[in-house]
Design a protein around this motif. Structure first.
Motif, PDB file in Angstrom:
ATOM      1  N   ALA A  63     -67.198   4.063  21.075  1.00 31.82           N
ATOM      2  CA  ALA A  63     -66.275   5.173  21.316  1.00 31.82           C
ATOM      3  C   ALA A  63     -65.133   4.699  22.214  1.00 31.82           C
ATOM      4  N   LYS A  64     -65.459   3.924  23.246  1.00 31.92           N
ATOM      5  CA  LYS A  64     -64.427   3.394  24.149  1.00 31.92           C
ATOM      6  C   LYS A  64     -63.549   2.367  23.433  1.00 31.92           C
ATOM      7  N   VAL A  65     -64.164   1.444  22.715  1.00 31.99           N
ATOM      8  CA  VAL A  65     -63.411   0.394  22.017  1.00 31.99           C
ATOM      9  C   VAL A  65     -62.461   1.012  20.994  1.00 31.99           C
ATOM     10  N   LEU A  66     -62.941   1.994  20.251  1.00 28.97           N
ATOM     11  CA  LEU A  66     -62.153   2.565  19.159  1.00 28.97           C
ATOM     12  C   LEU A  66     -61.030   3.481  19.644  1.00 28.97           C
ATOM     13  N   GLU A  67     -61.055   3.867  20.917  1.00 29.12           N
ATOM     14  CA  GLU A  67     -59.945   4.645  21.476  1.00 29.12           C
ATOM     15  C   GLU A  67     -58.625   3.886  21.336  1.00 29.12           C
ATOM     16  N   ALA A  68     -58.688   2.557  21.403  1.00 30.44           N
ATOM     17  CA  ALA A  68     -57.484   1.721  21.291  1.00 30.44           C
ATOM     18  C   ALA A  68     -57.029   1.550  19.846  1.00 30.44           C
ATOM     19  N   ARG A  69     -57.788   2.121  18.902  1.00 32.07           N
ATOM     20  CA  ARG A  69     -57.484   2.058  17.469  1.00 32.07           C
ATOM     21  C   ARG A  69     -57.278   0.625  16.961  1.00 32.07           C
ATOM     22  N   PRO A  70     -58.229  -0.266  17.253  1.00 30.66           N
ATOM     23  CA  PRO A  70     -58.109  -1.622  16.704  1.00 30.66           C
ATOM     24  C   PRO A  70     -58.252  -1.576  15.192  1.00 30.66           C
ATOM     25  N   HIS A  71     -57.712  -2.583  14.526  1.00 35.09           N
ATOM     26  CA  HIS A  71     -57.858  -2.672  13.076  1.00 35.09           C
ATOM     27  C   HIS A  71     -58.740  -3.874  12.744  1.00 35.09           C
ATOM     28  N   PHE A  72     -59.779  -3.636  11.964  1.00 32.37           N
ATOM     29  CA  PHE A  72     -60.700  -4.689  11.556  1.00 32.37           C
ATOM     30  C   PHE A  72     -60.415  -5.058  10.108  1.00 32.37           C
ATOM     31  N   THR A  73     -60.404  -6.341   9.837  1.00 32.11           N
ATOM     32  CA  THR A  73     -60.188  -6.846   8.487  1.00 32.11           C
ATOM     33  C   THR A  73     -61.504  -7.414   7.971  1.00 32.11           C
ATOM     34  N   PRO A  74     -61.901  -7.042   6.755  1.00 34.06           N
ATOM     35  CA  PRO A  74     -63.152  -7.606   6.218  1.00 34.06           C
ATOM     36  C   PRO A  74     -63.080  -9.133   6.168  1.00 34.06           C
ATOM     37  N   GLU A  75     -64.175  -9.762   6.526  1.00 35.24           N
ATOM     38  CA  GLU A  75     -64.282 -11.224   6.466  1.00 35.24           C
ATOM     39  C   GLU A  75     -65.289 -11.581   5.384  1.00 35.24           C
ATOM     40  N   PRO A  76     -65.047 -12.664   4.659  1.00 34.80           N
ATOM     41  CA  PRO A  76     -65.987 -13.038   3.598  1.00 34.80           C
ATOM     42  C   PRO A  76     -67.340 -13.426   4.201  1.00 34.80           C
ATOM     43  N   PRO A  77     -68.429 -12.853   3.694  1.00 35.79           N
ATOM     44  CA  PRO A  77     -69.737 -13.155   4.266  1.00 35.79           C
ATOM     45  C   PRO A  77     -70.242 -14.546   3.878  1.00 35.79           C
ATOM     46  N   LEU A  78     -71.015 -15.108   4.774  1.00 36.35           N
ATOM     47  CA  LEU A  78     -71.791 -16.301   4.447  1.00 36.35           C
ATOM     48  C   LEU A  78     -73.042 -15.816   3.721  1.00 36.35           C
ATOM     49  N   PRO A  79     -73.765 -16.692   3.023  1.00 38.05           N
ATOM     50  CA  PRO A  79     -74.970 -16.242   2.312  1.00 38.05           C
ATOM     51  C   PRO A  79     -75.972 -15.567   3.255  1.00 38.05           C
ATOM     52  N   THR A  80     -76.524 -14.460   2.809  1.00 33.93           N
ATOM     53  CA  THR A  80     -77.522 -13.715   3.577  1.00 33.93           C
ATOM     54  C   THR A  80     -78.880 -14.379   3.412  1.00 33.93           C
ATOM     55  N   LEU A  81     -79.599 -14.481   4.516  1.00 33.01           N
ATOM     56  CA  LEU A  81     -80.975 -14.990   4.493  1.00 33.01           C
ATOM     57  C   LEU A  81     -81.916 -13.807   4.651  1.00 33.01           C
ATOM     58  N   VAL A  82     -82.877 -13.660   3.743  1.00 30.63           N
ATOM     59  CA  VAL A  82     -83.815 -12.550   3.801  1.00 30.63           C
ATOM     60  C   VAL A  82     -85.233 -13.097   3.839  1.00 30.63           C
ATOM     61  N   SER A  83     -86.033 -12.551   4.758  1.00 26.99           N
ATOM     62  CA  SER A  83     -87.450 -12.876   4.845  1.00 26.99           C
ATOM     63  C   SER A  83     -88.193 -11.564   5.052  1.00 26.99           C
ATOM     64  N   GLY A  84     -88.829 -11.085   3.995  1.00 23.97           N
ATOM     65  CA  GLY A  84     -89.531  -9.808   4.093  1.00 23.97           C
ATOM     66  C   GLY A  84     -88.578  -8.682   4.427  1.00 23.97           C
ATOM     67  N   ASP A  85     -88.818  -8.011   5.548  1.00 25.31           N
ATOM     68  CA  ASP A  85     -87.996  -6.876   5.961  1.00 25.31           C
ATOM     69  C   ASP A  85     -86.902  -7.254   6.943  1.00 25.31           C
ATOM     70  N   LEU A  86     -86.644  -8.538   7.123  1.00 28.80           N
ATOM     71  CA  LEU A  86     -85.580  -8.997   8.012  1.00 28.80           C
ATOM     72  C   LEU A  86     -84.513  -9.741   7.226  1.00 28.80           C
ATOM     73  N   ALA A  87     -83.281  -9.590   7.658  1.00 27.73           N
ATOM     74  CA  ALA A  87     -82.175 -10.297   7.013  1.00 27.73           C
ATOM     75  C   ALA A  87     -81.208 -10.783   8.091  1.00 27.73           C
TER      76      ALA A  87
END
Length: 126
Positions: A63-87
Motif C-alpha cells: 500500500a505504501k509502495v504503490l502510493e508512488a504509482r510505480p510502473h512494473f514491466t513484465p519480465e520474461p520468466p526463467l523456467p519454473t522448477l516444480v517439486s510436488g506442491d512447491l514451485a
C-alpha cells in the motif's frame, strides 16, 4: 481485512500466473490484490536488508509502495522448477543486476500462492 476479501480475486492457476497478476495489480495500484497472491505465512525479503512477514504486513508494505504509482514491466520468466506442491519461479531483471525469485505453494484447491519472495537479489559485487 478478512480472508473472504482476498477470495474475490482471480487466483493463480499455475505458478507462472503469480508474476503476471502481480504486475497487473501493482500497475492498478491494488495493494489488496497484490496481497491476495501471498500465503498467510509468506515472507518477503523487502525492504532491502529486512523481511516483511505475513500477508497483512505485505499488504501494508505494498500500500505504501504503490502510493508512488510505480510502473512494473513484465519480465520474461526463467523456467519454473516444480517439486510436488512447491514451485520456484524467477525472472532476470531487465537491467541485468541480479535476479528475482519466488517460492510458491500449491493450495488445496489447486491454485498457487507465494510463500517466499526475493524481489531483488544482487550478485556479489553487483
Amino acid at each position: 481485512m478478512t480472508e473472504d476479501k482476498y477470495a474475490e480475486y482471480t487466483k493463480a492457476q499455475c505458478p507462472e500466473d503469480l508474476t503476471r497478476l502481480f504486475v497487473e495489480r501493482s500497475n492498478e495500484g491494488d495493494a489488496d490484490g497484490v496481497a491476495a497472491l501471498y500465503a498467510e505465512d509468506a515472507v518477503m525479503a523487502f525492504p532491502p536488508g529486512s523481511q516483511t512477514v505475513g500477508r497483512e504486513a505485505i499488504r501494508a508494505l505494498w500500500a505504501k509502495v504503490l502510493e508512488a504509482r510505480p510502473h512494473f514491466t513484465p519480465e520474461p520468466p526463467l523456467p519454473t522448477l516444480v517439486s510436488g506442491d512447491l514451485a520456484l519461479t524467477s525472472t532476470p531483471p531487465s537491467d541485468g543486476a541480479g535476479a528475482r525469485a519466488q517460492v510458491a505453494r500449491r493450495q488445496p484447491d489447486g491454485t498457487w500462492l507465494r510463500v517466499l519472495d526475493q524481489p531483488e537479489f544482487q550478485r556479489p559485487g553487483g
